[in-house]
Design a protein around this motif. Structure first.
Motif, PDB file in Angstrom:
ATOM      1  N   PHE A   1       1.165   6.465   7.344  1.00 46.99           N
ATOM      2  CA  PHE A   1       1.966   6.425   6.121  1.00 46.99           C
ATOM      3  C   PHE A   1       2.971   7.566   6.047  1.00 46.99           C
ATOM      4  N   MET A   2       2.541   8.794   6.311  1.00 47.92           N
ATOM      5  CA  MET A   2       3.428   9.943   6.142  1.00 47.92           C
ATOM      6  C   MET A   2       4.631   9.858   7.075  1.00 47.92           C
ATOM      7  N   LYS A   3       4.401   9.490   8.321  1.00 48.65           N
ATOM      8  CA  LYS A   3       5.497   9.407   9.287  1.00 48.65           C
ATOM      9  C   LYS A   3       6.368   8.190   9.009  1.00 48.65           C
ATOM     10  N   ARG A   4       5.747   7.084   8.607  1.00 47.67           N
ATOM     11  CA  ARG A   4       6.459   5.825   8.423  1.00 47.67           C
ATOM     12  C   ARG A   4       7.338   5.839   7.179  1.00 47.67           C
ATOM     13  N   THR A   5       6.835   6.401   6.078  1.00 49.55           N
ATOM     14  CA  THR A   5       7.545   6.244   4.810  1.00 49.55           C
ATOM     15  C   THR A   5       8.126   7.556   4.280  1.00 49.55           C
ATOM     16  N   PRO A   6       7.334   8.521   3.803  1.00 53.64           N
ATOM     17  CA  PRO A   6       7.982   9.739   3.293  1.00 53.64           C
ATOM     18  C   PRO A   6       8.901  10.415   4.309  1.00 53.64           C
ATOM     19  N   HIS A   7       8.514  10.400   5.585  1.00 49.89           N
ATOM     20  CA  HIS A   7       9.311  11.072   6.611  1.00 49.89           C
ATOM     21  C   HIS A   7       9.966  10.073   7.574  1.00 49.89           C
TER      22      HIS A   7
ATOM     23  N   LEU B   1      20.434   8.922 -15.401  1.00 49.47           N
ATOM     24  CA  LEU B   1      19.335   8.024 -15.068  1.00 49.47           C
ATOM     25  C   LEU B   1      18.582   8.606 -13.887  1.00 49.47           C
ATOM     26  N   GLU B   2      17.272   8.725 -14.020  1.00 51.78           N
ATOM     27  CA  GLU B   2      16.433   9.118 -12.890  1.00 51.78           C
ATOM     28  C   GLU B   2      15.630   7.909 -12.435  1.00 51.78           C
ATOM     29  N   THR B   3      15.690   7.602 -11.155  1.00 53.00           N
ATOM     30  CA  THR B   3      14.859   6.547 -10.583  1.00 53.00           C
ATOM     31  C   THR B   3      13.743   7.177  -9.768  1.00 53.00           C
ATOM     32  N   ALA B   4      12.644   6.431  -9.591  1.00 53.81           N
ATOM     33  CA  ALA B   4      11.470   6.945  -8.867  1.00 53.81           C
ATOM     34  C   ALA B   4      11.066   8.308  -9.401  1.00 53.81           C
ATOM     35  N   ALA B   5      10.922   8.407 -10.721  1.00 49.61           N
ATOM     36  CA  ALA B   5      10.657   9.689 -11.368  1.00 49.61           C
ATOM     37  C   ALA B   5       9.260  10.226 -11.099  1.00 49.61           C
ATOM     38  N   GLY B   6       8.349   9.368 -10.647  1.00 51.04           N
ATOM     39  CA  GLY B   6       6.998   9.842 -10.348  1.00 51.04           C
ATOM     40  C   GLY B   6       6.331  10.410 -11.579  1.00 51.04           C
ATOM     41  N   THR B   7       5.720  11.590 -11.429  1.00 52.63           N
ATOM     42  CA  THR B   7       5.027  12.223 -12.556  1.00 52.63           C
ATOM     43  C   THR B   7       5.922  13.215 -13.294  1.00 52.63           C
ATOM     44  N   GLY B   8       7.223  13.165 -13.041  1.00 50.54           N
ATOM     45  CA  GLY B   8       8.163  13.874 -13.897  1.00 50.54           C
ATOM     46  C   GLY B   8       8.576  15.261 -13.463  1.00 50.54           C
ATOM     47  N   ALA B   9       8.389  15.634 -12.204  1.00 54.99           N
ATOM     48  CA  ALA B   9       8.778  16.975 -11.768  1.00 54.99           C
ATOM     49  C   ALA B   9      10.270  17.210 -11.961  1.00 54.99           C
ATOM     50  N   VAL B  10      11.093  16.255 -11.529  1.00 56.93           N
ATOM     51  CA  VAL B  10      12.538  16.389 -11.693  1.00 56.93           C
ATOM     52  C   VAL B  10      12.934  16.198 -13.152  1.00 56.93           C
ATOM     53  N   THR B  11      12.271  15.297 -13.842  1.00 57.57           N
ATOM     54  CA  THR B  11      12.585  15.068 -15.248  1.00 57.57           C
ATOM     55  C   THR B  11      12.464  16.360 -16.037  1.00 57.57           C
TER      56      THR B  11
ATOM     57  N   THR C   1       0.823  -1.205   0.000  1.00 61.86           N
ATOM     58  CA  THR C   1       0.000   0.000   0.000  1.00 61.86           C
ATOM     59  C   THR C   1       0.859   1.258   0.000  1.00 61.86           C
ATOM     60  N   ASP C   2       2.033   1.216   0.628  1.00 63.46           N
ATOM     61  CA  ASP C   2       2.900   2.395   0.680  1.00 63.46           C
ATOM     62  C   ASP C   2       3.490   2.735  -0.682  1.00 63.46           C
ATOM     63  N   THR C   3       3.603   1.758  -1.560  1.00 58.30           N
ATOM     64  CA  THR C   3       4.211   1.990  -2.865  1.00 58.30           C
ATOM     65  C   THR C   3       3.189   1.936  -3.999  1.00 58.30           C
ATOM     66  N   GLN C   4       1.913   1.914  -3.659  1.00 54.31           N
ATOM     67  CA  GLN C   4       0.865   1.780  -4.670  1.00 54.31           C
ATOM     68  C   GLN C   4       0.342   3.160  -5.059  1.00 54.31           C
TER      69      GLN C   4
ATOM     70  N   ALA D   1      14.009   7.381  -2.291  1.00 54.99           N
ATOM     71  CA  ALA D   1      14.760   6.415  -1.482  1.00 54.99           C
ATOM     72  C   ALA D   1      13.954   5.929  -0.289  1.00 54.99           C
ATOM     73  N   MET D   2      13.095   6.778   0.259  1.00 57.89           N
ATOM     74  CA  MET D   2      12.298   6.393   1.430  1.00 57.89           C
ATOM     75  C   MET D   2      11.376   5.217   1.123  1.00 57.89           C
ATOM     76  N   PHE D   3      11.015   5.049  -0.156  1.00 59.00           N
ATOM     77  CA  PHE D   3      10.075   3.996  -0.549  1.00 59.00           C
ATOM     78  C   PHE D   3      10.765   2.676  -0.873  1.00 59.00           C
ATOM     79  N   PHE D   4      12.094   2.691  -1.011  1.00 62.77           N
ATOM     80  CA  PHE D   4      12.793   1.462  -1.377  1.00 62.77           C
ATOM     81  C   PHE D   4      12.760   0.480  -0.210  1.00 62.77           C
ATOM     82  N   PRO D   5      12.243  -0.734  -0.409  1.00 61.54           N
ATOM     83  CA  PRO D   5      12.180  -1.690   0.705  1.00 61.54           C
ATOM     84  C   PRO D   5      13.555  -2.131   1.188  1.00 61.54           C
ATOM     85  N   ASP D   6      14.552  -2.050   0.316  1.00 62.21           N
ATOM     86  CA  ASP D   6      15.938  -2.371   0.680  1.00 62.21           C
ATOM     87  C   ASP D   6      16.802  -1.236   0.140  1.00 62.21           C
TER      88      ASP D   6
END
Length: 274
Positions: free
Chosen positions: A175-181, A49-59, A8-11, A120-125
């Motif tokens: 979710f916010m405390k556990r993963t993004p932060h 290479l961009e990883t976890a690009a999301g909707t492209g803000a950094v791209t 659910t955290d990465t969905q 990086a916060m979302f990477f399980p490893d």
């Protein structure tokens, strides 16, 4: 983290990519995207290479800031996010590709730079993901990424989490405390990088900005409906997504006022050479 929580955290699916792009990108991500793209451009890479690009803000920021000779490959685990990203015109060619940052489908030593904004916060490893970045970087190449600081340094996220804790006291959505932060300890990040094979000492820069939104309701919709926090809320009984959003909007308005609202955001930028 149990497997169900990880899923659910990465969905990022359904309406999440649309709301994320419309609301969270201008509220949170654009200012840091410009920052990280300027740092990348200062190193003049040719293959990025961009990883976890999301909707492209950094791209999009990289396309603006990098030299004309630079090429960009943008990847994300969620195809729905890349589909949304590819809808916005970008000033230079970009290769979009669905890819898991822990199993990159690229050869060794292919890129001058790997960039990752708030992924990086979302990477399980984390160490495995950094090891993959290390593998695809050329000798002397750079891994450049950022992570959110602790939730207490990020006013909107903190307020939303507290409001949901009051609404769901028996099972608060964290979710916010556990993963993004949840990945803000610079010493832990340095250990993970060293474990992945990065021998150089990473450089950390804490960057503080102000997040702005036209209303408290906008903030509440962005966080409650435009992130995987939505998945946690919808899985709980006793209050609907709309009720949770309204409770969070009231909490934001109580703390930051009516009309346009603004709150502190803070992140760490990390640079390490291969």
């Amino acid at each position: 983290m149990n497997p169900n929580t990880l899923r659910t955290d990465t969905q990022f699916a359904g309406r999440i990519p649309e709301l994320y792009d419309q609301l969270l990108v201008p509220m949170l991500f654009e200012t840091y995207a410009t920052d990280i793209a300027k740092r990348a451009a200062a190193l003049d890479p040719s293959h990025v290479l961009e990883t976890a690009a999301g909707t492209g803000a950094v791209t999009r920021a990289l396309a603006r800031e990098l030299a004309a000779h630079a090429d960009i490959v943008a990847t994300d685990l969620n195809q729905a996010m890349l589909d949304r990203a590819s809808m916005t015109p970008i000033g230079k060619p970009v290769m979009w590709r669905q890819a898991n940052a822990l199993q990159l489908p690229f050869g060794d030593a292919r890129f001058d730079m790997v960039v990752c904004q708030f992924g990086a916060m979302f990477f399980p490893d984390k160490t495995a993901a950094y090891a993959e970045a290390h593998r695809v970087l050329r000798p002397g190449g750079t891994l450049l990424f950022n992570v959110w600081d602790r939730i207490e340094e990020n006013a909107f996220a903190d307020t939303i989490t507290e409001a949901l804790g009051a609404l769901f006291p028996d099972d608060p959505p964290l979710f916010m405390k556990r993963t993004p932060h949840g990945y803000f300890d610079c010493e832990a990040i340095a250990r993970d990088l060293a474990g992945a094979g990065f021998d150089a000492t990473p450089q950390f820069d804490t960057v503080t900005r102000v997040s702005r939104a036209p209303s408290a309701q906008t903030v509440a919709i962005a966080y409650c409906q435009g992130t995987p926090l939505r998945n946690e809320i919808e899985a709980r009984p006793h209050a609907s997504l709309d009720e949770a959003t309204s409770a969070c909007a009231a909490a934001i308005a109580a703390r930051f006022g009516s009309g346009e609202v603004e709150g502190k955001i803070q992140a760490h930028v990390v640079v390490v050479k291969r």
